[in-house]
Structures are given as structure tokens and as C-alpha cells.
Motif scaffolding. Structure first.
Motif, mmCIF file in Angstrom:
data_model
loop_
_atom_site.group_PDB
_atom_site.id
_atom_site.type_symbol
_atom_site.label_atom_id
_atom_site.label_comp_id
_atom_site.label_asym_id
_atom_site.label_seq_id
_atom_site.Cartn_x
_atom_site.Cartn_y
_atom_site.Cartn_z
ATOM 1 N N SER A 59 16.473 5.219 -5.434
ATOM 2 C CA SER A 59 16.075 5.526 -6.811
ATOM 3 C C SER A 59 15.443 4.273 -7.399
ATOM 4 N N ASP A 60 14.154 4.323 -7.641
ATOM 5 C CA ASP A 60 13.369 3.121 -7.923
ATOM 6 C C ASP A 60 12.768 3.144 -9.328
ATOM 7 N N LEU A 61 12.469 1.953 -9.820
ATOM 8 C CA LEU A 61 11.785 1.791 -11.103
ATOM 9 C C LEU A 61 10.444 1.120 -10.871
ATOM 10 N N TYR A 62 9.374 1.753 -11.369
ATOM 11 C CA TYR A 62 8.032 1.181 -11.337
ATOM 12 C C TYR A 62 7.578 0.957 -12.778
ATOM 13 N N TYR A 63 7.350 -0.299 -13.135
ATOM 14 C CA TYR A 63 6.881 -0.607 -14.485
ATOM 15 C C TYR A 63 5.687 -1.556 -14.408
ATOM 16 N N SER A 64 4.597 -1.162 -15.039
ATOM 17 C CA SER A 64 3.453 -2.052 -15.217
ATOM 18 C C SER A 64 2.968 -1.880 -16.655
ATOM 19 N N THR A 65 2.917 -2.971 -17.398
ATOM 20 C CA THR A 65 2.546 -2.874 -18.809
ATOM 21 C C THR A 65 1.202 -2.177 -18.977
ATOM 22 N N HIS A 66 0.235 -2.559 -18.153
ATOM 23 C CA HIS A 66 -1.095 -1.971 -18.212
ATOM 24 C C HIS A 66 -1.489 -1.415 -16.845
ATOM 25 N N GLY A 67 -2.429 -0.460 -16.853
ATOM 26 C CA GLY A 67 -3.079 -0.042 -15.629
ATOM 27 C C GLY A 67 -4.330 -0.870 -15.425
ATOM 28 N N PRO A 68 -5.046 -0.670 -14.327
ATOM 29 C CA PRO A 68 -4.794 0.279 -13.258
ATOM 30 C C PRO A 68 -3.491 -0.042 -12.508
ATOM 31 N N ALA A 69 -2.743 1.037 -12.225
ATOM 32 C CA ALA A 69 -1.460 0.837 -11.567
ATOM 33 C C ALA A 69 -0.932 2.156 -11.026
ATOM 34 N N GLN A 70 -0.009 2.036 -10.079
ATOM 35 C CA GLN A 70 0.778 3.158 -9.592
ATOM 36 C C GLN A 70 -0.089 4.272 -8.989
ATOM 37 N N GLY A 71 -0.814 3.893 -7.942
ATOM 38 C CA GLY A 71 -1.672 4.860 -7.272
ATOM 39 C C GLY A 71 -2.946 5.100 -8.032
ATOM 40 N N GLU A 72 -3.716 4.035 -8.253
ATOM 41 C CA GLU A 72 -4.969 4.160 -9.025
ATOM 42 C C GLU A 72 -6.077 3.361 -8.363
ATOM 43 N N GLY A 73 -7.253 3.978 -8.279
ATOM 44 C CA GLY A 73 -8.438 3.301 -7.790
ATOM 45 C C GLY A 73 -9.405 3.063 -8.925
ATOM 46 N N HIS A 74 -10.053 1.885 -8.913
ATOM 47 C CA HIS A 74 -11.005 1.516 -9.962
ATOM 48 C C HIS A 74 -12.272 0.946 -9.333
ATOM 49 N N ASP A 75 -13.391 1.601 -9.547
ATOM 50 C CA ASP A 75 -14.704 1.157 -9.090
ATOM 51 C C ASP A 75 -14.828 1.215 -7.565
ATOM 52 N N LEU A 76 -15.126 2.421 -7.077
ATOM 53 C CA LEU A 76 -15.352 2.641 -5.647
ATOM 54 C C LEU A 76 -14.213 2.094 -4.789
ATOM 55 N N SER A 77 -13.000 2.384 -5.205
ATOM 56 C CA SER A 77 -11.815 1.876 -4.521
ATOM 57 C C SER A 77 -10.814 3.002 -4.296
ATOM 58 N N VAL A 78 -9.757 2.656 -3.580
ATOM 59 C CA VAL A 78 -8.697 3.614 -3.291
ATOM 60 C C VAL A 78 -7.353 2.969 -3.605
ATOM 61 N N GLY A 79 -6.525 3.654 -4.388
ATOM 62 C CA GLY A 79 -5.166 3.204 -4.676
ATOM 63 C C GLY A 79 -4.186 4.311 -4.367
ATOM 64 N N ILE A 80 -3.150 3.988 -3.583
ATOM 65 C CA ILE A 80 -2.187 4.989 -3.134
ATOM 66 C C ILE A 80 -0.770 4.478 -3.372
#
Length: 636
Positions: free
Chosen positions: A461-482
């Protein structure tokens, strides 16, 4: 595209595949990632090209690396064919041979440089990963050229370093180090059989080889040091890997490794640095370019047992750039702390990995250099499974943080935790435990500007916290985030993220089960969303495979499908409540009925007084009911 994604990650969900194909048809659009990425960069790793063309093969590819994590495989990832010496003769004779041949290889690898080029490179190396506003910037230029008269006032651009890098045959340096590393098991067995006449020292081809005592020793120099026992201290230039071979093997004791030298404590700069500690709870106090880091070389720090503490500056704890850096810890509850650029960090033609097999571990990167002007109140990390290229001059490398188990804490500020930037691959893999992932921005499975980011958490049981994105499975500008989390009751919190593909990217978040909580507050940038730019779409995919979940907006929910933006989809399935029972085990009640009444009452009272949670619930209720049945004798 959706078919490929679902098939890769959810092979048993055939109905979900069909429903997703019906709901989201991208057949009229070609995302064209492989076609759109430029190929003229001569430093681009072939594996990065391949993964960019087929980003959904990232999970399988990383599992292959981890199942075959050796220097030969790492060399192939960097496009190098290593030549590692074999032979299993007398260990001391073999050591002498490999010292001489390894030193020859290092000299050969640098032979293409003129004296002026080599000296100028040594001036520039200390500031490659230093903060440009660090007040020590000019001082750092002199740390590798003490005793050499040279003007340090000149400035090199990226192109200058890249031009010199092409002249260095790094694979020869790594091969030299790999040959020495492969001999370690034989050397350990050999030293363990030596008589009590230790210590001893010998000279081999200009190298000082020291065999220590079984007591508490202190080393401030020595190129190859093998110590059989005692609580020892290594400082200064002991085992340093600057333009040569350096190695420390320590068999026993709670040891301290303390040096502020560049290339110390398993650091390799234009050379090889290896530290291998077999047992004990140890402290590693390094500064920059240390603790398993390789810059134009190979650096390895391997600790086999104990609760250890690792502290470093920048470019440390599993960092590779034009080379390989490995920090391997095989057991114990460990603590890792650096400024930035480490803990599984890779840059141009570099492979950096921090591998921790087990234990409740704590990872922190930051607190030194502010990320201004974007986030002047926060610090940059570039760590914990992070890779970066030299934009726009050269592609990056591969950065991996692997943790095999335990309740772990990961803390970065800006850039980290399975994230990458500019033609690179960054990943963080955690096999088990209730873990905490804390970040400020660009984190937790994010790909930024032509890059690939991946975070996998297998269970807990996990906690994922990021104040701002890109985060948590996100791609930005011709990228891949998983981001993939397979089990547990998890909580995800960020401003915008969680299966988001923006500016022609792919973002994927898949949660395999559990009662989860998702929170984002940026409109249209959470739980499966994408936008349209440059005349074609991105793809945002969010899948929750089970449990009773909480979402931040109305159209998302258990057992629903929803859409956001252009080609963003969220899917929640199998949200039936799971009833967990813990039946009474036979050993909890065995033999009670044969006891005299007084002894029986005492045993029942002990069980009835347990904390009534989880596996105790049924046993406590049973014991209380038995006491009621006995009546007044139990009361008195």
C-alpha cells in the motif's frame, strides 16, 4: 495502439481489450514517434532508438536487464563489446597479470588524446555536473591537476567535450575494470587462507598492492587494498580510480570509507574504481564522483551485508556518463543521501544503477542546488532512476533504481523517481513493501522532451505525492511516461498527472487492485487525458483493475469508462468489495480442552485480551465466548 497497450499490461482482460478498441479508435491517426525523432545524434544509444519506436516494450526490456545484470550486458546496452579476461590460476599471479593488462588498456584507451587535450579535460571534468552558480566552480577546476601548471581560466562548451569524448575508447577502460571485478571471489578465498603474518605490501607495475591485517587498520593510500578483518577506515586516496585501476576489498568489520577526493570510494574517472565490502554495517562518506560512479570509466561499490549509510555530493551512488556506475547493496536497512545526479543516474553513453536487494531503505536527493528560475524555493535532484541528455547536443543514457523489498521511502524535489529527459530512459522498480514516493515536480514515471520514464511498484500500500506535474505516468513533448502499481491500497496525489499524455505524448497509469485514492486539481489533466498539438494527438490511458476507489471528479468512478481531451480515456473495472477473513488456526486452540479449568481460563483470557484486529478477530471472539460459557468461575 490501445490494443497493444492493453495486451501488454493486461493479457487476461480480453473483454476490456474489446471495449477499449470500440471506445477509442486511433486507427485514423499515426502517432509517428519513431518517424518524428531526429536520428543525426552520433551519441544516440541504439536501445534508446528501439524503445522510442516501441515504448510499450520498456517493461519487458528492463526485466531482461535485471535478470542479466552484469557488465557484459550493460556494455551491450551502451553499444560496447567488452573483452573480459578469463583464467583461474593462482589468485595472486592472476591479480598481477590483470593489473598490468588493465593499466595497459587504460593507457591505450586514452592514447588518442594529446597531452594538452587530456589536461584540459581534467580541468573540465569536475564541473561537468557541478552547479553553474556554485561558488566553488572555479576551485573545482584544479582538483584533478594538482602539481600541473595549466591555465584553468578557459571555458569549454558541450561540443568541445563531445569532440574529445569521441577520441576515448571507454570500452577498454570498462573491460579492464570488469576483468579486475571478476577476480574478486578468488581473491577473497585466497586472502582468507593466509597466515597471521599479515599485513604485507608489494609493488606491481607501479601499483601499490596492500594486504591488510585482521585488526583495525587505517588506509590513506594504496591502489589495490585487500583487508581480511577488523573495523577499518579508508580515507584520502585509498583505492582511488583516477586514470588508473583502484580497488578495495574488505572481508569483515564495521568499516568507514571517508574521502572528499574525486574518484574515491568506487569512483572511476578515466579509469576504474571498485569497492567490495563483504560484511558489517558500514558508513560511506564521499563527495562528488564517488560511491559507484563512472565518468569516462567504471565505478562499482558493492556491499553484501549490514545496515549501511551512504552520503555523497553530485554524481554519486550509481551514476554513469561516458561509462558505467553501479552501487549494489545486497542486504540491510540502508540510508542513501546525495545532492543530485545519482542514485541510478545515466547521461550521454552512460549507464547508472543503484541496486538494493532488501531492507527498509531511505533514499533522499536534494537540499543543495536550487532549481531557479522555475522553482527557486525548491532543489533539483536528477536522481532515483533518472536519465538525461545534453540538450540539444547529445542523447542521454539509462538510469535505474531497483529495490527488492521492504517499506521504503523515496524523496526527491525536481526531476526523479523513474523519470527522464532528452532521449534517455529512467526507471524505478520496487518489488514489495508499503512505500512512500515524495517529489516536487517531474517525477514518478514521467518522460520529458523526447524521453522515456517508467516506475513499477509490484506490491504494498503505497503513497505517491508530487506537488506539481508532469508526474505519475505522464508524457510531455513527444515522450512516454508509465506508472504501474500492481497491488495494494494506494494513494496518488499531484496537481496534474496519472495517465496523461500532453504535447503528442503517451501517459499510462495502471493500478492492479486495491482500494485506491486519486487526487488531481488541474482541470482535464488527470486520470486519463491527452491534448492535440502539431496536427496529431497524444494518448492518456488510466486503468484501475479493482477495489473501491475515490476520484476527484464526478464522471470518473468505480466500474465506469470516461473520456477527457483528445484521446484520453479512464477505465475502472472489477470494483467488488473483497471480504478478507482470517480463520482460527488449529495451533491456536490445540490442547486447550485437556487443561484443568484454572489453566484453561488463564489460556482463554490471554487469547481474549489480544488486540482484536486482522488475524486476531475470530480467535478473540471465540475465546471471549468460551469464557462466557464457563461463567462465574471465569469471572472470579
Amino acid at each position: 495502439m490501445i490494443f497493444l497497450i492493453i495486451f501488454l499490461f493486461l493479457p487476461s482482460e480480453q473483454s476490456l481489450i474489446k471495449e477499449s478498441l470500440d471506445l477509442l479508435d486511433l486507427s485514423e491517426h499515426d502517432l509517428g514517434y519513431g518517424k518524428r525523432w531526429p536520428r543525426e545524434d552520433s551519441f544516440r544509444l541504439e536501445v534508446i532508438n528501439r524503445l522510442m519506436d516501441d515504448p510499450l516494450s520498456i517493461p519487458d526490456h528492463l526485466e531482461e536487464i535485471l535478470s542479466e545484470l552484469n557488465l557484459n550486458r550493460i556494455g551491450r546496452e551502451l553499444g560496447m563489446e567488452l573483452k573480459i579476461e578469463g583464467g583461474r590460476g593462482d589468485p595472486l599471479t592472476e591479480l598481477k597479470k590483470r593489473i598490468r593488462s588493465g593499466d595497459s588498456l587504460i593507457r591505450s584507451a586514452l592514447a588518442g588524446l594529446t597531452t594538452a587535450e587530456l589536461e584540459s579535460l581534467l580541468v573540465q571534468i569536475p564541473i561537468i555536473w557541478a552547479d553553474e552558480d556554485d561558488s566553488l566552480d572555479d576551485t573545482l577546476k584544479a582538483v584533478l591537476i594538482k602539481g600541473v601548471v595549466i591555465d584553468t581560466g578557459f571555458e569549454w562548451e558541450c561540443e568541445d567535450i563531445l569532440r574529445i569524448a569521441k577520441k576515448i575508447e571507454v570500452e577498454k577502460i570498462i573491460s579492464a575494470g570488469a576483468s579486475l571485478y571478476e577476480l574478486i571471489p578468488d581473491l577473497i578465498r585466497w586472502v582468507d587462507t593466509l597466515s597471521e603474518s599479515l599485513p604485507s605490501m608489494l609493488e606491481v607495475g607501479g601499483y601499490k598492492v596492500v594486504i591488510g591485517s585482521r585488526g583495525d587498520d587505517r588506509y590513506e593510500d594504496g591502489d589495490i587494498i585487500i583487508d581480511p578483518g577488523g573495523n577499518d577506515r579508508y580515507s584520502g586516496g585509498a583505492g582511488i580510480g583516477l586514470k588508473k585501476l583502484g580497488m578495495i576489498i574488505d572481508l569483515e568489520g564495521d568499516d568507514v570509507y571517508d574521502s572528499d577526493r574525486f574518484g574515491a570510494i568506487g569512483g572511476g574517472i578515466l579509469g576504474v574504481g571498485i569497492v567490495y565490502d563483504l560484511s558489517g554495517s558500514d558508513r560511506y562518506l564521499g563527495l562528488h564522483h564517488s560511491l559507484g560512479s563512472g565518468l569516462f570509466g567504471l565505478g562499482i561499490l558493492e556491499d553484501c551485508a549490514g545496515d549501511d549509510s551512504y552520503e555523497g555530493g553530485f554524481f554519486a551512488q550509481g551514476a554513469g556518463n561516458f561509462g558505467v556506475g553501479l552501487l549494489i547493496d545486497r542486504a540491510g536497512n540502508d540510508r542513501y543521501r546525495i545532492y543530485c545526479n545519482g542514485q541510478g543516474f545515466g547521461s550521454v553513453v552512460g549507464f547508472g544503477a543503484l541496486i538494493d536487494s532488501s531492507g527498509n531503505d531511505s533514499y533522499y536527493a536534494g537540499g543543495k542546488y536550487r532549481h531557479h528560475p522555475l522553482l527557486p524555493e525548491n532543489y533539483r535532484s536528477f536522481a532515483q532512476g533518472f536519465a538525461i541528455g545534453w540538450r540539444p547536443h547529445a542523447s542521454g543514457g539509462i538510469g535505474i533504481l531497483y529495490d527488492g523489498g521492504g517499506n521504503d521511502s523515496y524523496e526527491v524535489e525536481v526531476y526523479g523517481q523513474g523519470t527522464s529527459y532528452w532521449f534517455s530512459l529512467g526507471c524505478l522498480i520496487d518489488r514489495a513493501g508499503n512505500d512512500r514516493y515524495l517529489a516536487t515536480e517531474y517525477a514518478q514515471g514521467a518522460g520529458i522532451h523526447y524521453a522515456l520514464g517508467y516506475l513499477l511498484d509490484e506490491s504494498g500500500s503505497d503513497l505517491y505525492y508530487s506537488t506539481h506535474g508532469p508526474a505519475q505516468g505522464e508524457g510531455h513533448d513527444l515522450s512516454v511516461g508509465i506508472l504501474i502499481d500492481r497491488k495494494g491500497d494506494d494513494s496518488y496525489i499531484t496537481s496534474g498527472g496519472q495517465g496523461v499524455g500532453i504535447f503528442n505524448s503517451i501517459g499510462i497509469l495502471i493500478d492492479g487492485g486495491g482500494n485506491d485514492h486519486y487526487f488531481t486539481y488541474e482541470a482535464g489533466l488527470g486520470q486519463g487525458s491527452a491534448n492535440w498539438r502539431r496536427g496529431f494527438p497524444g494518448l492518456g490511458l488510466f486503468i484501475d483493475q479493482g477495489g473501491e476507489d475515490v476520484y476527484p471528479f464526478d464522471k470518473a468512478g468505480d466500474d465506469r469508462v470516461w473520456f477527457q481531451g483528445r484521446y484520453g480515456v479512464g477505465i475502472d473495472i472489477n470494483s467488488l468489495k473483497v471480504e478478507v477473513s482470517y480463520p482460527i488456526q488449529p495451533e491456536d486452540t490445540a490442547g486447550l480442552d485437556t487443561l484443568p479449568q484454572d489453566s484453561l481460563i488463564k489460556e482463554l483470557f490471554e487469547r481474549a485480551s489480544l488486540w482484536r484486529v486482522r488475524e486476531n478477530i475470530e480467535l478473540v471472539d471465540w475465546a471471549r465466548n468460551r469464557l462466557k460459557e464457563i461463567g462465574p468461575p471465569a469471572v472470579s
